[in-house]
Design a protein around this motif. Structure first.
Motif: not given
Length: 214
Positions: A89-112
């Motif tokens: 799909g030619q998708l881009y690898l992206a990330s942003d500062h973590k928030t209470f609702l937006k973070n990695a599922k298990k570690s709760r760190l910054q999501e990618i």
């Protein structure tokens, strides 16, 4: 491919068990794999034990600053990393500062994740592995198959793999990937932040830049 070379040493204050090399891979939802002609955004990312090139773990280094096709990637140079054409799909690898609702599922760190929208959130740069010589190496070509640090430009956090956070996917046992810098006592990034750029460069020596859509 982007490969974490593995973790043979266990730090006293680390919960990551030792592991072998792992490659960065697309982690799509199982339902979409069977119903869509191509992977849709947003899409997850994981680390897998398969080191053979495939649609899941092959990415394209894409110019964001007008660098000509085929020019070497340089330390400290901004670029985007996207999936291949077709099913990926030619998708881009992206990330942003973590928030209470937006973070990695298990570690709760910054999501990618993967997105179909190009922005500054999709900008990355390669840093020299040794922070004491990082300034001196800025602007020099990045050699393939050498240890590097993969840094997110907006948040200044580094790509990391966490072998203590297991993900069970349609493809089996995989590991969580997040954007988080972990330093040792010498203020150097730990092996969870170490990566190798394994490329398809004809020379096999330097990492090659591609233009968007190429």
């Amino acid at each position: 491919m982007l490969v974490n070379p593995g973790n043979e040493k266990v730090h006293l204050d680390s919960t990551d068990p030792p592991h072998g090399p792992l490659s960065l891979a697309i982690n799509p939802e199982e339902s979409k794999v069977h119903t869509c002609s191509s992977i849709e955004a947003p899409c997850g990312i994981s680390a897998i034990q398969n080191l053979e090139p495939s649609v899941r773990n092959t990415f394209v280094i894409t110019s964001v600053d007008g660098t000509a096709l085929g020019k070497p990637l340089l330390y400290g140079q901004n670029f985007a990393l996207r999936t291949t054409e077709g099913f990926a799909g030619q998708l881009y690898l992206a990330s942003d500062h973590k928030t209470f609702l937006k973070n990695a599922k298990k570690s709760r760190l910054q999501e990618i994740n993967l997105t179909n929208q190009y922005s500054y959130l999709t900008h990355w740069q390669v840093l020299y592995i040794d922070p004491q010589f990082r300034m001196e190496y800025e602007g020099y070509p990045v050699h393939a198959n050498a240890n590097i640090i993969f840094d997110h430009c907006k948040t200044n956090q580094c790509l990391a793999v966490f072998s203590n956070y297991v993900l069970w996917t349609p493809y089996g046992k995989e590991y969580e990937v997040a954007v988080h810098t972990l330093l040792d006592s010498h203020k150097a990034e730990r092996d969870v932040n170490h990566w190798l750029l394994v490329t398809g460069s004809p020379s096999g020596e330097t990492t090659i830049v591609n233009k968007p859509g190429s």
